[in-house]
Motif scaffolding. Structure first.
Motif, mmCIF file in Angstrom:
data_model
loop_
_atom_site.group_PDB
_atom_site.id
_atom_site.type_symbol
_atom_site.label_atom_id
_atom_site.label_comp_id
_atom_site.label_asym_id
_atom_site.label_seq_id
_atom_site.Cartn_x
_atom_site.Cartn_y
_atom_site.Cartn_z
ATOM 1 N N ILE A 24 -46.728 102.946 30.219
ATOM 2 C CA ILE A 24 -47.014 103.557 31.500
ATOM 3 C C ILE A 24 -46.881 105.164 31.102
ATOM 4 N N GLY A 25 -48.244 106.075 31.596
ATOM 5 C CA GLY A 25 -48.144 107.561 31.521
ATOM 6 C C GLY A 25 -47.791 107.964 32.743
ATOM 7 N N VAL B 16 -51.763 106.177 26.831
ATOM 8 C CA VAL B 16 -50.349 105.772 27.035
ATOM 9 C C VAL B 16 -49.606 105.741 25.587
ATOM 10 N N ASP B 17 -48.256 105.404 25.711
ATOM 11 C CA ASP B 17 -47.673 105.506 24.383
ATOM 12 C C ASP B 17 -47.976 106.512 23.439
ATOM 13 N N PHE B 18 -47.697 107.872 23.978
ATOM 14 C CA PHE B 18 -47.729 109.006 23.129
ATOM 15 C C PHE B 18 -46.868 110.063 23.224
ATOM 16 N N LYS B 19 -46.585 110.957 22.333
ATOM 17 C CA LYS B 19 -45.747 112.073 22.300
ATOM 18 C C LYS B 19 -45.856 112.798 23.535
ATOM 19 N N GLY C 264 -47.175 117.919 42.145
ATOM 20 C CA GLY C 264 -47.015 116.292 42.381
ATOM 21 C C GLY C 264 -46.819 115.822 41.180
ATOM 22 N N LEU C 265 -46.906 114.297 41.344
ATOM 23 C CA LEU C 265 -46.676 113.527 40.308
ATOM 24 C C LEU C 265 -48.054 112.324 40.139
ATOM 25 N N ALA C 266 -48.129 111.863 38.839
ATOM 26 C CA ALA C 266 -49.394 110.924 38.802
ATOM 27 C C ALA C 266 -48.784 109.824 37.758
ATOM 28 N N LEU C 267 -49.150 108.739 37.988
ATOM 29 C CA LEU C 267 -48.760 107.660 36.880
ATOM 30 C C LEU C 267 -50.029 106.575 36.811
ATOM 31 N N LYS D 58 -53.668 125.731 36.672
ATOM 32 C CA LYS D 58 -52.963 124.617 36.667
ATOM 33 C C LYS D 58 -52.045 124.447 35.304
ATOM 34 N N TYR D 59 -50.833 123.907 35.446
ATOM 35 C CA TYR D 59 -50.107 123.616 34.271
ATOM 36 C C TYR D 59 -49.695 122.009 34.697
ATOM 37 N N VAL D 60 -49.608 121.272 33.586
ATOM 38 C CA VAL D 60 -49.267 119.874 33.568
ATOM 39 C C VAL D 60 -48.525 119.411 32.451
ATOM 40 N N ARG D 61 -47.629 118.409 32.624
ATOM 41 C CA ARG D 61 -46.617 118.117 31.524
ATOM 42 C C ARG D 61 -46.735 116.429 31.508
ATOM 43 N N PHE D 62 -47.388 115.925 30.215
ATOM 44 C CA PHE D 62 -47.550 114.562 30.447
ATOM 45 C C PHE D 62 -46.637 113.898 29.237
ATOM 46 N N TRP D 63 -45.896 112.738 29.746
ATOM 47 C CA TRP D 63 -45.025 112.116 28.886
ATOM 48 C C TRP D 63 -45.135 110.424 29.321
ATOM 49 N N THR D 64 -44.261 109.556 28.505
ATOM 50 C CA THR D 64 -44.261 108.212 28.915
ATOM 51 C C THR D 64 -42.783 108.109 28.771
ATOM 52 N N PRO D 65 -42.382 107.043 29.868
ATOM 53 C CA PRO D 65 -40.876 106.536 30.022
ATOM 54 C C PRO D 65 -40.432 105.712 28.819
#
Length: 291
Positions: free
Chosen positions: A100-101, A46-49, A131-134, A87-94
């Protein structure tokens, strides 16, 4: 966040899409849902670029056994199945809550099936999944999250695609105990109306567990335990009832970490108990690249 953390974050979700026998009635499913996951699958930051992950899964399944209604392992038509999952995944934090990731991913299955007894084969692109994950971290060494994905019925019909919408939703968690690592999930697969069976396939429950021990920064052996149970349902087109089925599998494997942003995981899994279900006997590979 440590520089190598994205590599440990790995990836989130994949589903093995297996085809039925060619030119005949499909056998009971083999391979437990989401059994492609590896150690640290849900060890997420969490809390990442923002960063990206590409994962290539490959499963080689020997399908010459099945579990009958009495729970006995029986011979069946000799089928070999190879499934690739890209599989391609894009990770980010709001920005509003960096604790929250979030991740969005797209999975494309590639399936090849060969029936040695019937001398038939087929290959093609399976139904894609998106789909989405959090998630969040209750403690610095643990992760708890939720993921929900849709499987879209646009794949090749020759390998079981293009038939039914599916939703895959599950809770996932990860805990790190020093060198001991534990990652797992539990969830359901909900199916829409099947065009081939004129019915809604039964809801499926699955749970997957990986317990590893880090020998050093590069090598981590682990054990795997997977389980799924699908409700019985009636094929209204033929009048036949598909019985409730289940399988428990156990496996061993090794995860190799390299270059700080890549990993290769090898695992062998075998069914140890089941009923009205294909018997798992598979070699599983996973390659992950983070950037």
């Amino acid at each position: 966040m440590q520089e190598e953390k994205p590599c440990r974050a790995g990836s989130l979700l994949a589903v093995v899409v297996l085809a039925g026998s060619l030119g005949g009635t499909a056998p009971a499913q083999a391979q437990v849902t989401l059994d492609v996951i590896g150690p640290h699958e849900y060890d997420l930051p969490v809390d990442f670029k923002p960063f990206n992950v590409f994962v290539q899964y490959a499963t080689f399944q020997d399908g010459d056994r099945l579990w009958d209604r009495d729970g006995d392992r029986r011979h069946t038509s000799s089928t070999r199945t190879i499934v690739g999952l890209s599989k391609y995944v894009r990770f980010w934090t709001p920005e509003s809550n960096p604790k929250i990731g979030l991740a969005y991913e797209i999975i494309v299955p590639e399936v090849g099936v060969r029936n040695s007894d019937a001398r038939t084969s087929a290959s093609g692109i399976g139904d894609p999944i998106t789909g989405l994950a959090l998630w969040y971290k209750p403690t610095p060494n643990s992760t708890l999250g939720f993921q929900s994905f849709m499987q879209v019925p646009v794949g090749d019909g020759d390998i079981g695609g293009g038939d039914v919408w599916k939703n895959l939703s599950s809770l996932f968690w990860d805990v790190q105990f020093g060198k001991l690592t534990y990652t797992a999930d539990a969830g359901f697969v909900f199916s829409g109306e099947s065009t081939a069976a004129d019915a809604s396939p039964g809801t499926l429950f699955h749970t997957n567990h990986r317990l590893g021990y880090q020998l050093n920064d590069a090598i981590e052996p682990f054990i795997a335990l997977d389980y799924e149970r699908q409700q019985g349902w009636k094929n209204r087109a033929t009048g036949l009832k598909v019985p409730e089925g289940h399988e428990t599998t156990a496996g061993i494997g090794v995860m190799f970490k390299c270059y700080g942003n890549q990993s290769i995981t090898v695992r062998y899994s075998r069914g140890i108990d089941g009923e009205s279900h294909g018997a798992t006997d598979s070699l599983n590979l996973k390659y992950a690249y983070v950037w």
